[in-house]
Motif scaffolding. Sequence first.
Motif, PDB file in Angstrom:
ATOM      1  N   GLU A  48     -14.414 -28.462  20.439  1.00 56.83           N
ATOM      2  CA  GLU A  48     -13.596 -27.883  20.690  1.00 56.83           C
ATOM      3  C   GLU A  48     -15.040 -26.662  21.838  1.00 56.83           C
ATOM      4  OE1 GLU A  48     -11.109 -23.275  21.724  1.00 56.83           O
ATOM      5  OE2 GLU A  48     -12.094 -23.976  19.445  1.00 56.83           O
ATOM      6  N   ASP A  85     -10.291 -27.653  25.975  1.00 61.11           N
ATOM      7  CA  ASP A  85      -9.506 -26.562  26.122  1.00 61.11           C
ATOM      8  C   ASP A  85      -9.407 -26.032  27.303  1.00 61.11           C
ATOM      9  OD1 ASP A  85      -8.746 -23.481  26.272  1.00 61.11           O
ATOM     10  OD2 ASP A  85      -8.978 -23.069  24.103  1.00 61.11           O
ATOM     11  N   HIS A 131      -6.148 -28.022  23.131  1.00 56.39           N
ATOM     12  CA  HIS A 131      -5.621 -26.750  22.842  1.00 56.39           C
ATOM     13  C   HIS A 131      -4.612 -26.229  24.365  1.00 56.39           C
ATOM     14  CE1 HIS A 131      -8.274 -25.063  19.619  1.00 56.39           C
ATOM     15  NE2 HIS A 131      -7.175 -25.440  18.819  1.00 56.39           N
ATOM     16  N   GLU A 138      -3.078 -22.461  21.354  1.00 53.98           N
ATOM     17  CA  GLU A 138      -3.890 -20.921  20.100  1.00 53.98           C
ATOM     18  C   GLU A 138      -3.446 -19.978  21.113  1.00 53.98           C
ATOM     19  OE1 GLU A 138      -8.513 -20.919  19.285  1.00 53.98           O
ATOM     20  OE2 GLU A 138      -8.326 -22.355  21.335  1.00 53.98           O
ATOM     21  N   LYS A 149      -3.907 -22.977  25.512  1.00 60.62           N
ATOM     22  CA  LYS A 149      -4.443 -22.130  25.727  1.00 60.62           C
ATOM     23  C   LYS A 149      -4.634 -21.414  27.373  1.00 60.62           C
ATOM     24  CE  LYS A 149      -8.299 -20.175  24.952  1.00 60.62           C
ATOM     25  NZ  LYS A 149      -9.547 -20.139  23.420  1.00 60.62           N
TER      26      LYS A 149
END
Length: 276
Positions: A142, A172, A198, A251, A200
């Motif tokens: 990540e 992400d 992710h 997330e 988010k």
Amino acid sequence: MFIGFLTAPLRNWSFRKIVDWASANGFKGLEVLVSPKVKHIDVNKVLSGGAGEVKRLFSGKELKITSLAFYSMGILKDKTEQEFLSKVIDAASILDIEVVCTLAGGPAEGKDKKQTLKEDFPKVFWPLVDKAREHGLKIALENWYATNLQGLDHFQIAFKEIPDKTLGLNFDPSHLFWQQIDYIEAVHRFGDRIHHTHAKDAEILSFKLREVGVLGRGWWRYRIPGWGQINWRAYITALMEIGYNYVLSIEHEDPFFGSEDGLIKGGKYLRELIGA
């Protein structure tokens, strides 16, 4: 593509309850948080013959584990954590999971992020990458801004030091967005390294930024998908363009929604975009 989520907000639930709830609410993937303390899935139990118990929870459900996720900033200096991550790779293989998610750690003492990536990072991650490749798995890092993968220049160094594409990203976009790094350009530049994503969102509070400046605090915050400023249509299109066809893993770190409500709202928003 399909929608899943990181199990961290539900860390106090049993894994059976998480599986049943996710399935009942239309999710197709679970990014399962594992650590020596968080035992949604007990890695040691899996390695000692308990994989069948985990697999039976998914019987008859359109739901899969997209990743076992062990997130630790100390991974480069803590041999105990490195040994645990090695066990996570073994457990993922036994459970037929494609990806293990983790972090690239933080800067080594007395070094900046670039120097750490050139000197410390390969020593720790080459053996893990070799092991993952032997098991037919991928490792996804990540790109959390606090780790050694803060910006695209850091991505470039990491993948130069370990060119094996077994190692890639749990990409992400939110961490890049608020830093004003082009997350769409990043998808195209590092598309062959995106093994997991992710979902988010993030928003910049312009009125606060004008007051405290970029070195201040409180001028940006994470949101569930659709409640921030990420261009999800453009992001999903970019993922399609590079051939990504795996999970959008929510997330949930939005301070305005409870765990269940935030995941449900984020999932609904993303499903409408991908038509699932």
